[in-house]
Design an enzyme around this catalytic site. Sequence first.
Site, PDB file in Angstrom:
ATOM      1  N   GLY A  12      36.611 -19.083 -63.458  1.00 49.05           N
ATOM      2  CA  GLY A  12      36.326 -18.139 -64.551  1.00 49.05           C
ATOM      3  C   GLY A  12      34.864 -18.299 -64.956  1.00 49.05           C
ATOM      4  N   LYS A  19      29.440 -18.664 -70.382  1.00 48.85           N
ATOM      5  CA  LYS A  19      28.101 -18.310 -70.848  1.00 48.85           C
ATOM      6  C   LYS A  19      27.799 -18.855 -72.241  1.00 48.85           C
ATOM      7  CE  LYS A  19      28.846 -13.959 -69.299  1.00 48.85           C
ATOM      8  NZ  LYS A  19      28.741 -12.525 -69.201  1.00 48.85           N
ATOM      9  N   ARG A  46      34.912 -13.850 -58.765  1.00 48.94           N
ATOM     10  CA  ARG A  46      35.225 -12.817 -57.764  1.00 48.94           C
ATOM     11  C   ARG A  46      34.073 -11.840 -57.573  1.00 48.94           C
ATOM     12  NH1 ARG A  46      41.694 -11.735 -58.746  1.00 48.94           N
ATOM     13  NH2 ARG A  46      41.474 -12.868 -60.680  1.00 48.94           N
ATOM     14  N   ASP A  88      38.434 -15.688 -54.251  1.00 49.24           N
ATOM     15  CA  ASP A  88      39.565 -15.234 -55.044  1.00 49.24           C
ATOM     16  C   ASP A  88      40.477 -16.455 -55.251  1.00 49.24           C
ATOM     17  OD1 ASP A  88      41.863 -14.225 -56.060  1.00 49.24           O
ATOM     18  OD2 ASP A  88      42.025 -12.539 -54.657  1.00 49.24           O
ATOM     19  N   HIS A 244      44.039 -25.777 -83.907  1.00 50.25           N
ATOM     20  CA  HIS A 244      42.994 -26.412 -84.704  1.00 50.25           C
ATOM     21  C   HIS A 244      43.482 -26.982 -86.042  1.00 50.25           C
ATOM     22  CE1 HIS A 244      40.721 -24.578 -81.607  1.00 50.25           C
ATOM     23  NE2 HIS A 244      40.560 -23.399 -82.159  1.00 50.25           N
TER      24      HIS A 244
END
Length: 493
Positions: A12, A19, A46, A88, A244
């Site tokens: 992922g 990011k 991918r 993949d 959390h």
Amino acid sequence: MDNLSCTMIIFGSTGDLTKRKLIPAIHELEKGKYLPNKFKLIGIGRRNISQEEYSNMLYKGIKEYTNIETNQKLWNKISEKIYYLKMDFTKLSEYKKLYEYLLEDNKSKEISSNLMFYLAVSPEYFGAIVNNLKENNIIDGNNHWNRMVIEKPFGKDFESAKKLNNEITKVFKENQIFRIDHYLGKEMIQNITMLRFENSIFEPIWSNKYIENIQIIVSEKEGIGLRGEYYDNTGALKDMIQSHLLQILAITAMESPENFNMDSIRNAKAKLLEDLVLFTDDNNEENIVFGQYEGYKDEKGVSKHSNRETFVAMKVFIENERWQGVPIYLMTGKNLKEKLAQVNIEFKKPKNTINNKINIFDLEKNIQSNVLEIMIQPQEGIGLKINIKKPTKMNKTEVAEMEYCRTCLSGLNTPDAYVKLLLDVIEGDSTRFTRWDELSHSWRFIDSINGEFIKTHKYKAEGLGPDKAYKMINEDNRKWWFLDKWEKTNENI
Ligand code: BG6
């Protein structure tokens, strides 16, 4: 086995988490020289993009989503360690590419680098990924360690979490699994243990004998953003309380661990979560408030008829000797007035007041509770409210508020939780990760809540949340202490 190498493999790797959090964290670890000598990062995705495009995308992410200081020279150094692998990950045969890449520099034809697998993908793929890794001999071999990092959500109830856990534990042992709850990496949450156990003014009074109630709030100013589909299937109870807030509660209220190693801290937390009093259909409505902000149904990915809660306030109890009878109030919500996370410990008012002894004092009605405030974010620090005599007035008191603001001290810049948590994984320290028994107890607790019995109240965007949440605590003759903070923050605006 050496600890000087680590290859981090992100599944992922073109997503938001990579990011916004993972790459910025790697950047900071490189900057601080914390990464092992031989560090590599393989981003699996991918998309058909080149190495250069991948690297540029990550660099842009750092500048766009964080305020960390960076420069091209430093980034080039990091970029050399990053490799984008197009594959993949749902297909067994594709893992050959990963295996071969891992062998690349290894003359003995065996994987020699330690491997950290980071699953930043939807949980439906977890089972297939671990199985494909196993089938392709990637996690075999005695020359390296294998650690698996898993993002939440870990299931959507106890049964699905158990199924997921069974799939993963077929391949990885519990001590190789690092279930992330990024709140556990936050500075002030780690500080709760220190504050309580290293101060003799707190530890002896940390029980129902002196504590009147505990309040934990995590409010967010932002709405659900682009996560409509995920959120509409999940809601605040499972997105925030189950993970959390229950973890904060466990750390705050656990029994003293036998020692402070990773097993005993997690034993103490698991026991606390096991001791939470489950809800029954009779008391759901009375002790739980659900809310939904106005405009939620118009968000992208949300059903027009959705009854999903974006706000939860609840009163819970712990069934053990220490906490018998002490209510714990939890609150969390999106699209509220302020972003704030804090724990407030309200102490009982003193019985033996001066007022009881000397008639000329009229103090009782002025006496406020002492409140210990643990500020988690955005400001990090500790506050304490105490009663003192009002200057010049013999029979009047006032509240003195003492505050230590960690983030206000110049030069102190707390690293993001992910920086510390990734380093923990590299070092093999799972103290700040959720163990399966903790997770199973928290799911059992959440499963005891029957949403059908709970009305969802509307609340104004950027407001205080539903009135009912305030009514619930006011009817107990208490107030939400975080309100003081919201009011003060507003004064400063
Ligand atoms: C995530 C939740 O775990 O935590 C999000 O899925 C939430 O919905 C986020 O916004 C809050 O994290 P933080 O660190 O911004 O308080």
